[in-house]
Design an enzyme around this catalytic site. Structure first.
Site, PDB file in Angstrom:
ATOM      1  N   ASP A  60      -7.080  -1.336  -4.622  1.00  0.00           N
ATOM      2  CA  ASP A  60      -8.007  -0.834  -3.777  1.00  0.00           C
ATOM      3  C   ASP A  60      -8.877   0.568  -4.173  1.00  0.00           C
ATOM      4  O   ASP A  60     -10.067   0.324  -4.139  1.00  0.00           O
ATOM      5  CB  ASP A  60      -7.694  -0.424  -2.298  1.00  0.00           C
ATOM      6  CG  ASP A  60      -6.912  -1.543  -1.843  1.00  0.00           C
ATOM      7  OD1 ASP A  60      -7.417  -2.326  -1.769  1.00  0.00           O
ATOM      8  OD2 ASP A  60      -6.124  -1.153  -1.406  1.00  0.00           O
ATOM      9  N   ASP A  76       0.997  -1.269   0.005  1.00  0.00           N
ATOM     10  CA  ASP A  76      -0.320  -0.014  -0.246  1.00  0.00           C
ATOM     11  C   ASP A  76       0.700   1.460   0.055  1.00  0.00           C
ATOM     12  O   ASP A  76       2.223   1.210   0.774  1.00  0.00           O
ATOM     13  CB  ASP A  76      -0.784  -0.098   1.084  1.00  0.00           C
ATOM     14  CG  ASP A  76      -2.242  -0.700   1.259  1.00  0.00           C
ATOM     15  OD1 ASP A  76      -2.301  -1.667  -0.076  1.00  0.00           O
ATOM     16  OD2 ASP A  76      -2.450  -1.405   2.589  1.00  0.00           O
TER      17      ASP A  76
END
Length: 237
Positions: free
Chosen positions: A182, A148
């Site tokens: 995401d 991430d």
């Protein structure tokens, strides 16, 4: 010729492939050029902040890693089959695009789980990760960590001292750190809920051919029952 190249099935495949490539380029660039927990300030409300997590989208974790990875694989398979059937059915372009984004987002994080632990050395606060021969990485298959990097602390402040209980505490509005995959999932889900509720309400994994067969079978059965009833009435007379 052009119509064949740009039909819904081709566009869906190309879109999924494009989003997967973009997602992996961003992740590999971050993982091989940044230390774990290193951040790069873009603006006051946007940072590139490198973290790794074992959970779901936005770093959430509430089930076992292996179970989560297997669930992702099943989910991607189901979405892929459903997308294929919707393309054959002639679903609206927007619906196909949203499903393609959803499939690409889920697939992007699966690549991390399946492959990253096999082909990368560990990322730490003091060492950069690098590619290694397959199987010599930091984790077994299914146990790779998801990369991430997008962090948007839109509001970063301290709460007023007069506020009961939480007064004086540090407050960040929108603290999750997420990745491109995401984002694809979130955008597609929001678009599906806003613009394609009719299609969502009609979701079915039974084929149209089977539905027609059942319908014809039902009609045939009804005719047979009616004939039997007529024969019984004639015998009574």
């Amino acid at each position: 010729m052009a119509a064949r190249l740009f039909n819904k099935g081709s566009v869906a495949c190309l879109l999924v492939l494009l989003l997967l490539v973009v997602d992996q380029i961003i992740k590999i660039e971050v993982k091989t050029n940044m230390f774990l927990h290193e951040s790069v300030r873009v603006t006051d409300w946007f940072y590139i902040y490198f973290i790794e997590n074992e959970g779901m989208a936005y770093g959430m974790t509430f089930i076992n890693k292996l179970v989560l990875t297997l669930f992702r694989i099943i989910a991607v398979t189901v979405i892929g089959v459903y997308l294929f059937r919707q393309v054959r059915k002639g679903a609206r372009w927007g619906y196909v695009v949203c499903l393609s984004m959803l499939l690409a987002g889920a697939g992007g994080n699966i690549i991390d789980c399946l492959c990253y632990g096999q082909v990368f050395s560990p990322s730490t606060n003091f060492t950069l990760a690098h590619f290694v021969p397959w199987g010599e990485g930091y984790a077994p298959v299914f146990y790779g960590k998801v990369v991430d990097m997008f962090y948007f602390p839109i509001i970063d402040t301290y709460l007023p001292d007069w506020l009961p209980i939480w007064g004086g505490e540090h407050f960040i509005f929108f603290s999750p750190i997420f990745n491109f995959a995401d984002s694809c999932i979130s955008v597609s889900v929001v678009a599906l809920l806003l613009f394609f509720r009719r299609e969502l309400g009609e979701i079915s994994f039974s084929s149209q051919k089977e539905g027609k067969s059942d319908e014809n079978g039902g009609e045939k059965e009804g005719i047979e029952v009616e004939n039997v009833t007529n024969e019984e009435t004639n015998n009574q007379d």
